[in-house]
Write an enzyme that holds these catalytic residues in place. Sequence first.
Site, PDB file in Angstrom:
ATOM      1  CE1 TYR A 176      -4.243   1.639   1.702  1.00 55.00           C
ATOM      2  CE2 TYR A 176      -3.369   2.685  -0.002  1.00 55.00           C
ATOM      3  CZ  TYR A 176      -4.371   2.259   0.847  1.00 55.00           C
ATOM      4  OH  TYR A 176      -5.070   3.478   1.064  1.00 55.00           O
ATOM      5  CD  GLU A 183      -1.596   4.623  -6.593  1.00 61.49           C
ATOM      6  OE1 GLU A 183      -2.389   6.242  -5.948  1.00 61.49           O
ATOM      7  OE2 GLU A 183      -1.715   4.261  -6.453  1.00 61.49           O
TER       8      GLU A 183
END
Lengths: 254, 312
Positions: A176, A183
């Site tokens: 995660y 990103e």
Amino acid sequence: MAAAAATAASKGNGGGGGRAGAGEASSSRKKKGPGPLATAYLVIYNVVMTAGWLVIAVGLVRAYLAKGSYHSLYYSIEKPLKFFQTGALLEILHCAIGIVPSSVVLTSFQVMSRVFLIWAVTHSVKEVQSEDSVLLFVIAWTITEIIRYSFYTFSLLNHLPYLIKWARYTLFIVLYPMGVSGELLTIYAALPFVRQAGLYSISLPNKYNFSFDYYAFLILIMISYIPIFPQLYFHMIHQRRKILSHTEEHKKFE
Amino acid sequence: LHFKELLGKVEILDAKTREKLCFLDKVEPQATIAEIKNLFTKTHPQWYPARQSLRLDPKGKSLKDEDVLQKLPVGTTATLYFRDLGAQISWVTVFLTEYAGPLFIYLLFYFRVPFIYGHKYDFTSSRHTVVHLACICHSFHYIKRLLETLFVHRFSHGTMPLRNIFKNCTYYWGFAAWMAYYINHPLYTPPTYGAQQVKLALAIFVICQLGNFSIHMALRDLRPAGSKTRKIPYPTKNPFTWLFLLVSCPNYTYEVGSWIGFAIMTQCLPVALFSLVGFTQMTIWAKGKHRSYLKEFRDYPPLRMPIIPFLL
């Protein structure tokens, strides 16, 4: 965030018994799952998606071995990545028609954020495609999705190996943050090029008295990670405690 | 069994923990839930009546303030479950705040107060007539809403949860600022079809404002002051109310119409988006209201649709 939301938000994509999605802990009362036709369709869907992300994984490994470096691997898996990630839009439909018991809103949010990153950032701003941050989130997504889709496949067939369940609720701890970093770094790298080209932006004056600054919009997106990421992350941690500790009881019902 | 002569007892338990919170002795059988709530507040002053939800079943529906103790399916000692609804704020307060904001905010942009547009535009005035007209319409719309809140509307619920005011104000104030920014911008472009477009749009706006007001008055007259009765609304002599023949919530129909008029008048995309979002929300409300009318009244006119005649 797109990485995390993928694991956190979706409870379903199928799963009659042994459903340990983001919600139900011990349910001795089995919920009415999707009908046999829907179940067959979902199994096929999840198998195809698992296969798709495996293709991406293999593609990455092969490209790495061929090139001898981990830079610019995006190009070797660009097409399957776009195809299979965009295909995930079907999951919104699954929730909408009720064959998957997840919230339409949550699933939309999760899938749209992935699709946004693939098309509105990576595809649209060619200059970031050679960035290492792209590899970071692609790897995170690939591993997450292979596990997630196989989790759903096995759940639908009522035969979930503990290893898959464990992997789904444990690997996110690393994947995660890794995905989120990839990103954010990618969006950040895209900023100067967006500014320069005035990408997807419209300025005054114009007939419809409207303006949109894509650069500012991307910055807002980056800021939104701050409240959203911790919430999703800690939700998954909470789920992990609930579901992995209940496995002892569940094993009796297997 | 005759309870009329006997005084009742009421015990109030917490709906979640089942903890006994209060025991009321010697309660009149004809006492209403409202009166019981007042008695409960005496022992727990932090829970004023508006934030109390009392029910017969911990997971059941809330009892109404008008319900009478004697008429409830309870034994000699009534067991009621209490749930805290959280801090409450009156509807009137919420409405006044959420409507005063846009009125004021729009004017800030209209008068081009400093720090919004470039300094050379501070306190300047637009050279387009439509911009002045738009300001009048927008201001009129919100002044009308404020006055209706104070003098026309009759609310069936006194309060709503406090967090709603933040949500609602963000919506109204945010959109008002967004729209006002473009309409009053020095680079604003007037409508493509000029004065004709503006006149048509103004006509739509005015008709719909009158219509909306007429419906509000008709709804008010349905319900006598202080009562909470519900009746089917019907058309009156006022032609604007004839929309009741086709639609359950013509006030929403007219409201959407007003904003469409305003969007055409200003030819401003943010206004169109605001209209769309408002339309979506009002459709949800209209469908809900329509459904409860159907449930409550057997003889509800079948021709009526929730918000758009024949369609929606």
